[in-house]
Write a protein that holds these residues in place. Sequence first.
Motif, short mmCIF file in Angstrom:
data_model
loop_
_atom_site.label_atom_id
_atom_site.label_comp_id
_atom_site.label_asym_id
_atom_site.label_seq_id
_atom_site.Cartn_x
_atom_site.Cartn_y
_atom_site.Cartn_z
N HIS A 102 0.85 -1.19 0.00
CA HIS A 102 0.00 0.00 0.00
C HIS A 102 0.89 1.24 0.00
CE1 HIS A 102 -2.24 -3.32 1.84
NE2 HIS A 102 -3.22 -2.86 1.10
N LEU A 103 1.04 1.84 -1.18
CA LEU A 103 1.95 2.97 -1.33
C LEU A 103 1.19 4.23 -1.72
CD1 LEU A 103 4.77 1.24 -3.42
CD2 LEU A 103 4.83 1.76 -0.98
N SER A 104 1.55 5.34 -1.11
CA SER A 104 1.02 6.62 -1.56
C SER A 104 1.80 7.06 -2.79
CB SER A 104 1.18 7.67 -0.45
OG SER A 104 2.55 7.98 -0.27
N ALA A 105 1.28 8.04 -3.49
CA ALA A 105 2.00 8.59 -4.64
C ALA A 105 3.36 9.12 -4.19
CB ALA A 105 1.18 9.69 -5.31
N GLU A 106 3.39 9.72 -3.01
CA GLU A 106 4.65 10.25 -2.47
C GLU A 106 5.64 9.13 -2.18
OE1 GLU A 106 1.60 11.14 -1.42
OE2 GLU A 106 1.55 13.23 -2.09
N ASP A 107 5.14 7.97 -1.69
CA ASP A 107 6.02 6.82 -1.47
C ASP A 107 6.66 6.36 -2.78
OD1 ASP A 107 5.29 6.71 1.27
OD2 ASP A 107 3.70 5.25 0.88
N VAL A 108 5.83 6.26 -3.82
CA VAL A 108 6.33 5.84 -5.13
C VAL A 108 7.37 6.83 -5.63
CG1 VAL A 108 5.71 5.42 -7.55
CG2 VAL A 108 4.20 4.59 -5.71
N TYR A 109 7.04 8.12 -5.54
CA TYR A 109 7.95 9.18 -5.98
C TYR A 109 9.29 9.08 -5.25
CZ TYR A 109 9.83 13.91 -6.48
OH TYR A 109 10.63 15.00 -6.72
N GLN A 110 9.24 8.90 -3.93
CA GLN A 110 10.48 8.83 -3.14
C GLN A 110 11.32 7.62 -3.53
OE1 GLN A 110 11.50 11.37 -1.03
NE2 GLN A 110 13.40 10.25 -1.32
N GLN A 111 10.67 6.47 -3.77
CA GLN A 111 11.43 5.29 -4.18
C GLN A 111 12.09 5.50 -5.54
OE1 GLN A 111 9.75 1.37 -3.65
NE2 GLN A 111 8.59 2.03 -1.85
N LEU A 112 11.38 6.19 -6.44
CA LEU A 112 11.97 6.49 -7.75
C LEU A 112 13.17 7.42 -7.60
CD1 LEU A 112 8.71 6.95 -9.84
CD2 LEU A 112 10.36 5.09 -10.06
N ARG A 113 13.02 8.45 -6.78
CA ARG A 113 14.13 9.40 -6.55
C ARG A 113 15.32 8.69 -5.94
NH1 ARG A 113 13.21 15.18 -4.24
NH2 ARG A 113 15.42 14.75 -4.17
N ASP A 114 15.05 7.82 -4.94
CA ASP A 114 16.13 7.08 -4.28
C ASP A 114 16.87 6.20 -5.27
OD1 ASP A 114 15.33 8.30 -1.93
OD2 ASP A 114 14.41 6.49 -1.07
N ALA A 115 16.17 5.72 -6.31
CA ALA A 115 16.79 4.85 -7.32
C ALA A 115 17.44 5.66 -8.44
CB ALA A 115 15.74 3.92 -7.91
N GLY A 116 17.36 6.99 -8.34
CA GLY A 116 18.01 7.84 -9.34
C GLY A 116 17.16 8.13 -10.57
N ASP A 117 15.87 7.80 -10.52
CA ASP A 117 14.98 8.07 -11.66
C ASP A 117 14.53 9.52 -11.63
OD1 ASP A 117 14.28 5.55 -13.24
OD2 ASP A 117 14.08 4.87 -11.17
N ASP A 118 14.49 10.12 -12.81
CA ASP A 118 14.05 11.50 -12.94
C ASP A 118 12.59 11.51 -13.39
OD1 ASP A 118 14.05 14.27 -13.05
OD2 ASP A 118 14.89 14.33 -15.09
N VAL A 119 11.69 11.20 -12.45
CA VAL A 119 10.26 11.18 -12.71
C VAL A 119 9.62 12.12 -11.71
CG1 VAL A 119 8.17 9.77 -12.77
CG2 VAL A 119 10.34 8.79 -13.54
N GLY A 120 8.89 13.11 -12.19
CA GLY A 120 8.30 14.11 -11.32
C GLY A 120 7.07 13.60 -10.58
N ILE A 121 6.74 14.27 -9.50
CA ILE A 121 5.59 13.87 -8.69
C ILE A 121 4.29 13.97 -9.49
CG2 ILE A 121 5.31 16.16 -7.64
CD1 ILE A 121 4.70 12.81 -5.83
N ALA A 122 4.17 14.98 -10.35
CA ALA A 122 2.95 15.12 -11.17
C ALA A 122 2.81 13.92 -12.10
CB ALA A 122 2.98 16.42 -11.97
N THR A 123 3.92 13.43 -12.63
CA THR A 123 3.89 12.25 -13.50
C THR A 123 3.46 11.02 -12.70
OG1 THR A 123 5.60 13.17 -14.93
CG2 THR A 123 5.28 10.78 -15.01
#
Length: 135
Positions: free
Chosen positions: A33-54
């Motif tokens: 159970h992940l919030s959009a912010e959780d997903v965003y943070q995991q992507l950032r931690d992995a070095g992905d350049d994906v914005g929160i709006a995306t």
Amino acid sequence: MPSENIELKKAGLKVTHPRVRILQVLESSPNRHLSAEDVYQQLRDAGDDVGIATVYRVLTQFEQAGMVQKLNFDGGQSVFELDDGDHHDHMVCVDTGKVIEFHSEEIERLQEEIAAAHGYEISDHSLVLYVKPKS
């Protein structure tokens, strides 16, 4: 072809890097159970350049395509979980916000009986129990 690409194509969605990465995060996270912010943070931690709006936009597309379910628990933010087709209910700890999945044949049977006693049949339902640790 990676399984994420197949899932996206089955859902009628174009395979894009953000969609693939967000699906990978949802599939690989130990927390279902992940919030959009959780997903965003995991992507950032992995070095992905994906914005929160995306992230929000893709999660909404996944929800509309039936790939994820959006759950809105009282007092908390929306969370998303992959829709694997298996029905289950939830408990939410009011102290920590932890979400616990459970399934009870007895509860399912009782819900059907209650609906039938009132002249209805259940077309869909969601059961959320708000719990706290025993004192």
